[in-house]
Design an enzyme around this catalytic site. Structure first.
Site, short mmCIF file in Angstrom:
data_model
loop_
_atom_site.label_atom_id
_atom_site.label_comp_id
_atom_site.label_asym_id
_atom_site.label_seq_id
_atom_site.Cartn_x
_atom_site.Cartn_y
_atom_site.Cartn_z
N TYR A 191 -15.26 10.41 -19.82
CA TYR A 191 -15.60 9.04 -19.45
C TYR A 191 -16.72 9.07 -18.40
O TYR A 191 -16.66 9.87 -17.46
CB TYR A 191 -14.35 8.36 -18.90
CG TYR A 191 -14.60 6.98 -18.36
CD1 TYR A 191 -14.88 5.93 -19.23
CD2 TYR A 191 -14.57 6.72 -17.00
CE1 TYR A 191 -15.12 4.66 -18.74
CE2 TYR A 191 -14.80 5.45 -16.51
CZ TYR A 191 -15.09 4.42 -17.39
OH TYR A 191 -15.33 3.17 -16.91
N LYS A 240 -7.26 -0.86 -20.12
CA LYS A 240 -7.52 -0.78 -21.55
C LYS A 240 -6.26 -1.16 -22.34
O LYS A 240 -5.86 -2.30 -22.33
CB LYS A 240 -8.05 0.62 -21.89
CG LYS A 240 -9.17 1.08 -20.94
CD LYS A 240 -10.43 0.22 -21.02
CE LYS A 240 -11.37 0.42 -19.83
NZ LYS A 240 -11.78 1.79 -19.57
N ARG A 264 0.82 -1.22 0.00
CA ARG A 264 0.00 0.00 0.00
C ARG A 264 0.85 1.26 0.00
O ARG A 264 0.33 2.36 -0.18
CB ARG A 264 -1.00 0.00 1.17
CG ARG A 264 -1.98 1.16 1.12
CD ARG A 264 -3.12 1.04 2.10
NE ARG A 264 -2.70 0.59 3.41
CZ ARG A 264 -2.07 1.38 4.30
NH1 ARG A 264 -1.82 2.63 4.03
NH2 ARG A 264 -1.73 0.89 5.48
N ASP A 321 -6.77 12.43 -19.07
CA ASP A 321 -7.03 11.00 -19.13
C ASP A 321 -6.58 10.56 -20.53
O ASP A 321 -7.22 10.88 -21.53
CB ASP A 321 -8.52 10.74 -18.92
CG ASP A 321 -8.87 9.26 -18.90
OD1 ASP A 321 -8.13 8.47 -19.54
OD2 ASP A 321 -9.88 8.90 -18.29
C1 PLP Z 1 -12.25 2.54 -18.49
C2 PLP Z 1 -11.88 3.98 -18.39
C3 PLP Z 1 -11.66 4.59 -17.16
C4 PLP Z 1 -11.85 3.87 -15.83
O1 PLP Z 1 -10.99 2.82 -15.70
P1 PLP Z 1 -11.28 1.50 -14.81
O2 PLP Z 1 -10.05 0.74 -14.97
O3 PLP Z 1 -12.51 0.87 -15.36
O4 PLP Z 1 -11.51 1.98 -13.40
C5 PLP Z 1 -11.28 5.92 -17.15
N1 PLP Z 1 -11.15 6.62 -18.29
C6 PLP Z 1 -11.38 6.08 -19.49
C7 PLP Z 1 -11.22 6.91 -20.73
C8 PLP Z 1 -11.74 4.74 -19.60
O5 PLP Z 1 -11.97 4.20 -20.81
#
Ligand code: PLP
Length: 384
Positions: A102, A199, A48, A174
């Protein structure tokens, strides 16, 4: 940092790897210990605290991929998003966020921020003026997402970073949809880069993880909150993620190529009403995308002609799966209205131009002609 000089596939394959001193194995050993001796050592290691051997090694790889001084890995993309935002915002502060975000990030802001005393504004558009118009005296953070979900809009990285510097704000992105293969926002002056590693970094639809990359000073601040919130990733998954990232360069480049072919095919099909892909010259921000991206990514979205039922069409597909997540090596698609953006009100969706018939397409690494054949047979069935 010397690592910037190495090419993407070299960094993906080698950077930050751990050496197996004991047996000279080819890959990074996995250290699952949650307990490390603290006598006579400088670092107090604990999962952690984000500082186990595997966490540190993978963080170095991700920092190198994003041309950052430092990085941290989280238990999910949302743990990365929430920790990064809350590390730079406190009660009484204000954040300006891009209008198209998102769904989970949007929900975090509108459902949780009020109880922390943090106020927020969403932009009306994506131009630098749209962001500047929402900046207040107490604004601390500018938050963007490009390409965005699900319409693949493009935000000008250099313009946003310039605006943030002018007003003394922290700029955050992001960068999930682009992946570090296609876009390195720090090169354009953006301060903090966030990924859902679920992703493209994971890439096989079997890992939930997140990452944040920035300067050492900024990452100290993120770490300070992160150790209290506790959103670290298990070392086993850290190790799996390192394995996945080794092939990220070749996977994403193959997905870029396939997405371009699919976007062109859909654009030229008489059964398709609209295609949203930054690699198409018809995309309103194609030139901007070209100036800040190395590839246009594996995500696109499209609308079928109104005479074709989008749900029936998806049911008829044989190779391409209807599925919630994205960026795996397998092609998937979904209706944002029914899934990723279902929690938004119809007015909110209309405000973001998300039509009910819109289909988001995550293009995998299959042969493009097989994907085209699948779409053609589904359309033919639904039309008859
Ligand atoms: C999937 C996604 C997230 C969130 O991610 P998790 O791993 O599901 O918590 C944030 N931003 C974008 C653009 C995403 O596609």
């Amino acid at each position: 940092m010397g690592n910037k000089k190495q090419g993407i596939n070299t960094i993906c394959t080698h950077f930050g790897e751990l050496k197996d001193e004991q047996f000279k194995g080819a890959i990074s050993p996995l250290y699952m210990s949650t307990s490390y001796a603290f006598e006579d050592v400088e670092v107090k290691r604990y999962p952690r605290y984000f500082n186990t051997p595997n966490q540190v090694a993978l963080s170095e790889k991700i920092a190198a991929l994003e041309h950052a001084e430092a990085a941290m890995i989280f238990g999910s993309g949302m743990a990365a998003v929430s920790t990064a935002l809350l590390a730079f915002l406190k009660s009484g502060d204000h954040v300006v966020l891009q209008k198209t975000l998102y769904g989970g990030t949007y929900n975090l802001v509108v459902e949780e921020f009020e109880k922390f005393g943090i106020s927020y504004s969403f932009t009306d558009g994506l131009s630098s003026n749209d962001f500047e118009a929402k900046i207040q005296e107490n604004t601390k953070v500018l938050y963007i997402e490009t390409p965005s979900n699900p319409l693949l809009t493009i935000t000008d990285l250099a313009a946003v970073s310039k605006l943030a510097k002018k007003h003394g704000l922290v700029s955050m992105i992001d960068n999930t949809f682009a992946s570090p293969v296609n876009q390195n926002p720090i090169d354009f002056g953006i301060d903090v880069v966030i990924h859902s590693a679920t992703k493209y970094m994971g890439g096989h639809s079997d890992i939930l993880a997140g990452a944040v990359a920035s300067t050492k000073e900024n990452m100290e601040r993120v770490f300070h909150l992160a150790k209290n919130l506790g959103g670290s990733l298990s070392d086993y998954t850290v190790w799996l993620l390192e394995r996945s990232i080794k092939t990220m360069g070749i996977r994403v480049k193959a997905q870029n190529e396939n997405a371009q072919i699919m976007a062109e095919y859909l654009y030229n099909s008489k059964d398709i009403q609209a295609v949203y892909y930054p690699g198409l010259p018809s995309h309103p921000d194609h030139e901007l995308a070209k100036s800040q991206m190395k590839g246009f990514g594996g995500m696109l979205s499209f609308e079928l002609n109104s005479t074709i039922d989008a749900s029936l069409f998806q049911k008829e597909l044989k190779l391409i799966k209807s599925s919630m997540s994205l960026a795996g090596v397998e092609s998937t698609l979904l209706s944002p209205t029914k899934t990723s953006h279902a929690l938004l009100s119809p007015e909110e969706r209309a405000n973001q131009n998300i039509a009910d018939g819109l289909i988001r397409f995550s293009v995998g690494i299959e042969e493009a002609e097989d994907l085209i054949a699948d779409i053609e047979q589904a359309i033919t069935k639904v039309k008859n």
